[in-house]
Design a protein around this motif. Structure first.
Motif, mmCIF file in Angstrom:
data_model
loop_
_atom_site.group_PDB
_atom_site.id
_atom_site.type_symbol
_atom_site.label_atom_id
_atom_site.label_comp_id
_atom_site.label_asym_id
_atom_site.label_seq_id
_atom_site.Cartn_x
_atom_site.Cartn_y
_atom_site.Cartn_z
ATOM 1 N N VAL A 122 -7.079 5.265 -2.090
ATOM 2 C CA VAL A 122 -5.990 4.439 -2.600
ATOM 3 C C VAL A 122 -5.862 3.224 -1.688
ATOM 4 O O VAL A 122 -5.710 3.359 -0.471
ATOM 5 C CB VAL A 122 -4.672 5.226 -2.650
ATOM 6 C CG1 VAL A 122 -3.541 4.352 -3.203
ATOM 7 C CG2 VAL A 122 -4.836 6.490 -3.500
ATOM 8 N N TRP A 126 0.810 -1.214 0.000
ATOM 9 C CA TRP A 126 0.000 0.000 0.000
ATOM 10 C C TRP A 126 0.843 1.263 0.000
ATOM 11 O O TRP A 126 0.574 2.198 -0.768
ATOM 12 C CB TRP A 126 -0.940 0.007 1.214
ATOM 13 C CG TRP A 126 -1.786 1.240 1.253
ATOM 14 C CD1 TRP A 126 -2.917 1.474 0.536
ATOM 15 C CD2 TRP A 126 -1.536 2.431 2.014
ATOM 16 N NE1 TRP A 126 -3.399 2.732 0.809
ATOM 17 C CE2 TRP A 126 -2.577 3.338 1.714
ATOM 18 C CE3 TRP A 126 -0.545 2.806 2.927
ATOM 19 C CZ2 TRP A 126 -2.647 4.598 2.294
ATOM 20 C CZ3 TRP A 126 -0.614 4.062 3.497
ATOM 21 C CH2 TRP A 126 -1.661 4.951 3.177
ATOM 22 N N GLU A 127 1.858 1.336 0.853
ATOM 23 C CA GLU A 127 2.659 2.556 0.945
ATOM 24 C C GLU A 127 3.326 2.882 -0.386
ATOM 25 O O GLU A 127 3.322 4.034 -0.840
ATOM 26 C CB GLU A 127 3.722 2.427 2.045
ATOM 27 C CG GLU A 127 3.180 2.483 3.465
ATOM 28 C CD GLU A 127 2.667 1.131 3.961
ATOM 29 O OE1 GLU A 127 2.693 0.148 3.160
ATOM 30 O OE2 GLU A 127 2.235 1.055 5.118
ATOM 31 N N ARG A 136 -8.246 10.031 4.762
ATOM 32 C CA ARG A 136 -8.227 8.684 4.198
ATOM 33 C C ARG A 136 -8.074 8.684 2.686
ATOM 34 O O ARG A 136 -7.587 7.714 2.121
ATOM 35 C CB ARG A 136 -9.504 7.924 4.579
ATOM 36 C CG ARG A 136 -9.656 7.697 6.068
ATOM 37 C CD ARG A 136 -10.827 6.805 6.393
ATOM 38 N NE ARG A 136 -10.917 6.542 7.829
ATOM 39 C CZ ARG A 136 -11.802 5.732 8.388
ATOM 40 N NH1 ARG A 136 -12.684 5.110 7.630
ATOM 41 N NH2 ARG A 136 -11.809 5.547 9.704
ATOM 42 N N CYS A 137 -8.506 9.738 2.046
ATOM 43 C CA CYS A 137 -8.561 9.763 0.590
ATOM 44 C C CYS A 137 -7.565 10.738 -0.007
ATOM 45 O O CYS A 137 -7.097 11.670 0.647
ATOM 46 C CB CYS A 137 -9.975 10.126 0.126
ATOM 47 S SG CYS A 137 -11.210 8.866 0.511
ATOM 48 N N LEU A 138 -7.281 10.509 -1.277
ATOM 49 C CA LEU A 138 -6.456 11.421 -2.059
ATOM 50 C C LEU A 138 -7.339 12.540 -2.583
ATOM 51 O O LEU A 138 -8.443 12.290 -3.067
ATOM 52 C CB LEU A 138 -5.807 10.648 -3.206
ATOM 53 C CG LEU A 138 -4.902 11.385 -4.181
ATOM 54 C CD1 LEU A 138 -3.847 10.420 -4.723
ATOM 55 C CD2 LEU A 138 -5.694 11.977 -5.350
ATOM 56 N N LEU A 182 0.566 9.225 -5.980
ATOM 57 C CA LEU A 182 0.764 10.649 -5.690
ATOM 58 C C LEU A 182 1.774 11.262 -6.660
ATOM 59 O O LEU A 182 1.599 12.386 -7.132
ATOM 60 C CB LEU A 182 1.230 10.830 -4.250
ATOM 61 C CG LEU A 182 0.170 10.662 -3.158
ATOM 62 C CD1 LEU A 182 0.831 10.617 -1.780
ATOM 63 C CD2 LEU A 182 -0.855 11.789 -3.208
ATOM 64 N N ARG A 232 0.620 3.935 -2.946
ATOM 65 C CA ARG A 232 0.159 5.308 -2.644
ATOM 66 C C ARG A 232 1.174 6.337 -3.110
ATOM 67 O O ARG A 232 0.822 7.339 -3.751
ATOM 68 C CB ARG A 232 -0.072 5.444 -1.141
ATOM 69 C CG ARG A 232 -0.401 6.871 -0.695
ATOM 70 C CD ARG A 232 -0.015 7.085 0.758
ATOM 71 N NE ARG A 232 1.396 6.846 0.968
ATOM 72 C CZ ARG A 232 1.971 6.777 2.169
ATOM 73 N NH1 ARG A 232 1.236 6.893 3.252
ATOM 74 N NH2 ARG A 232 3.279 6.563 2.285
ATOM 75 N N ASP A 233 2.459 6.107 -2.794
ATOM 76 C CA ASP A 233 3.487 7.077 -3.182
ATOM 77 C C ASP A 233 3.588 7.210 -4.694
ATOM 78 O O ASP A 233 3.748 8.320 -5.224
ATOM 79 C CB ASP A 233 4.840 6.656 -2.597
ATOM 80 C CG ASP A 233 4.887 6.775 -1.075
ATOM 81 O OD1 ASP A 233 3.978 7.415 -0.512
ATOM 82 O OD2 ASP A 233 5.822 6.223 -0.476
ATOM 83 N N MET A 279 -2.776 13.791 0.365
ATOM 84 C CA MET A 279 -3.545 12.786 1.076
ATOM 85 C C MET A 279 -4.315 13.454 2.201
ATOM 86 O O MET A 279 -3.741 14.193 3.008
ATOM 87 C CB MET A 279 -2.629 11.701 1.645
ATOM 88 C CG MET A 279 -2.035 10.768 0.612
ATOM 89 S SD MET A 279 -3.263 9.836 -0.347
ATOM 90 C CE MET A 279 -4.046 8.856 0.954
ATOM 91 N N THR A 335 -5.061 -1.400 -1.437
ATOM 92 C CA THR A 335 -4.587 -2.648 -2.024
ATOM 93 C C THR A 335 -5.624 -3.726 -1.759
ATOM 94 O O THR A 335 -6.402 -3.652 -0.798
ATOM 95 C CB THR A 335 -3.234 -3.084 -1.441
ATOM 96 O OG1 THR A 335 -3.330 -3.188 -0.016
ATOM 97 C CG2 THR A 335 -2.145 -2.096 -1.805
ATOM 98 N N PHE A 359 -6.112 -0.236 3.493
ATOM 99 C CA PHE A 359 -5.464 1.068 3.397
ATOM 100 C C PHE A 359 -5.127 1.547 4.797
ATOM 101 O O PHE A 359 -5.478 0.901 5.798
ATOM 102 C CB PHE A 359 -6.354 2.081 2.671
ATOM 103 C CG PHE A 359 -7.672 2.365 3.365
ATOM 104 C CD1 PHE A 359 -7.822 3.475 4.172
ATOM 105 C CD2 PHE A 359 -8.758 1.520 3.198
ATOM 106 C CE1 PHE A 359 -9.030 3.744 4.815
ATOM 107 C CE2 PHE A 359 -9.971 1.775 3.825
ATOM 108 C CZ PHE A 359 -10.103 2.885 4.642
#
Length: 288
Positions: free
Chosen positions: A132, A91-92, A113-115, A99, A95-96, A110, A134, A153
């Motif tokens: 975002v 997930w990390e 919880r959401c982008l 972004l 997410r990166d 972020m 998995t 997440f």
């Protein structure tokens, strides 16, 4: 670049149009807007090669796709889910990378919880929240061949959360059919009352989540909804049933499941609540 919406008077990617054509009918509008948002996100992600070879899905969740939103100004909630997390890329990392990709052409951050897209005048940023996540697999029997697909997440504080939005939607649709539409009408009635309740409907500094309210109303037996003389009476009877359960059988009340049928509604987790706080919300809704 066009936003993909029939429009006039706009310029730039994800710009806010001066006028927007929308199909008639709530279901058609929702399908149109969710499809537009999914397409815009997919196109934005395809502008970079950073995610090449990473399998992901984009699908809707929340009140729009669940049919419990109150107006066409409601947010469009999307899930961007990595479907093949592997050791070293979870997930990390996903997410990166997301972004980074979106940040090449937009101002992104972020939230809790959401982008979020913060471009001035962005229709996408104004209307769309992107979770975002998995892919997560859960089996009721460890080692069994069957498993349910969920999402994993972390929130802004780094706390792990697992949820099952597709099961939530499926179960809600089935219950609404069994109750002749009265379940979702009760959810919308509670959400309208929630808007009027103000400070009396706060939990930990936040307005009582519509997710909590929907899950509570989902636990009502179908017969309560079907036997009432009107949708308004069904809503009042549903709240009365919840109040009686909390008063007469607090143990059973405290063990109520989420609408997805997998998670527990109450507990210490970041996406769980205190039974007493929920009972207070029910009392306030009953009085409004």
């Amino acid at each position: 670049m066009s936003t993909g919406l029939p429009q006039t008077g706009s310029a730039g990617p994800w710009a806010r149009p001066g006028r927007m054509w929308l199909p008639s009918g709530s279901v058609a509008v929702n399908e149109f807007l969710v499809g537009w948002a999914e397409g815009e996100l997919r196109r934005a992600l395809s502008r970079s090669t950073l995610l090449d070879g990473r399998a992901f899905e984009i699908f809707g969740q929340g009140s729009r796709v669940n049919g419990t939103h109150l107006d066409q100004g409601s947010d469009i909630d999307l899930v961007l889910m990595l479907t093949a997390p592997v050791p070293g890329y979870g997930w990390e990392e996903f997410r990166d990378d997301v972004l980074t990709v979106l940040g090449e052409s937009h101002t992104v951050r972020m939230g809790r919880r959401c982008l979020n897209v913060d471009d001035p005048g962005s229709l996408f940023g104004e209307m769309v929240d992107v979770l975002v996540a998995t892919e997560h697999r859960w089996s009721p029997v460890p080692g069994a061949g069957f498993s349910e697909q969920g999402v994993f997440f972390r929130d802004q504080d780094g706390r792990a959360i697992v949820n099952f939005p597709r099961q939530h939607r499926r179960n809600g649709d089935a219950k609404d059919r069994r109750t002749g539409g009265r379940f979702k009408e009760a959810v919308r009635a509670a959400k309208r009352a929630r808007r009027r309740g103000g400070a009396d409907l706060m939990i930990d500094g936040w307005l009582a989540p519509s997710y909590l309210i929907e899950c509570l109303l989902f636990t009502i037996p179908d017969r309560i909804y079907r036997s009432a003389g009107s949708p308004a009476a069904a809503y009042r009877d549903a709240l009365a049933w919840l109040r009686r359960m909390h008063r007469d059988d607090p143990v059973t009340f405290g063990a109520l499941p989420c609408q997805n049928g997998i998670n527990r509604l109450f507990g210490p987790g970041p996406d769980q609540w205190d039974p007493g706080a929920a009972a207070r919300i029910i009392d306030v809704l009953h009085q409004l």
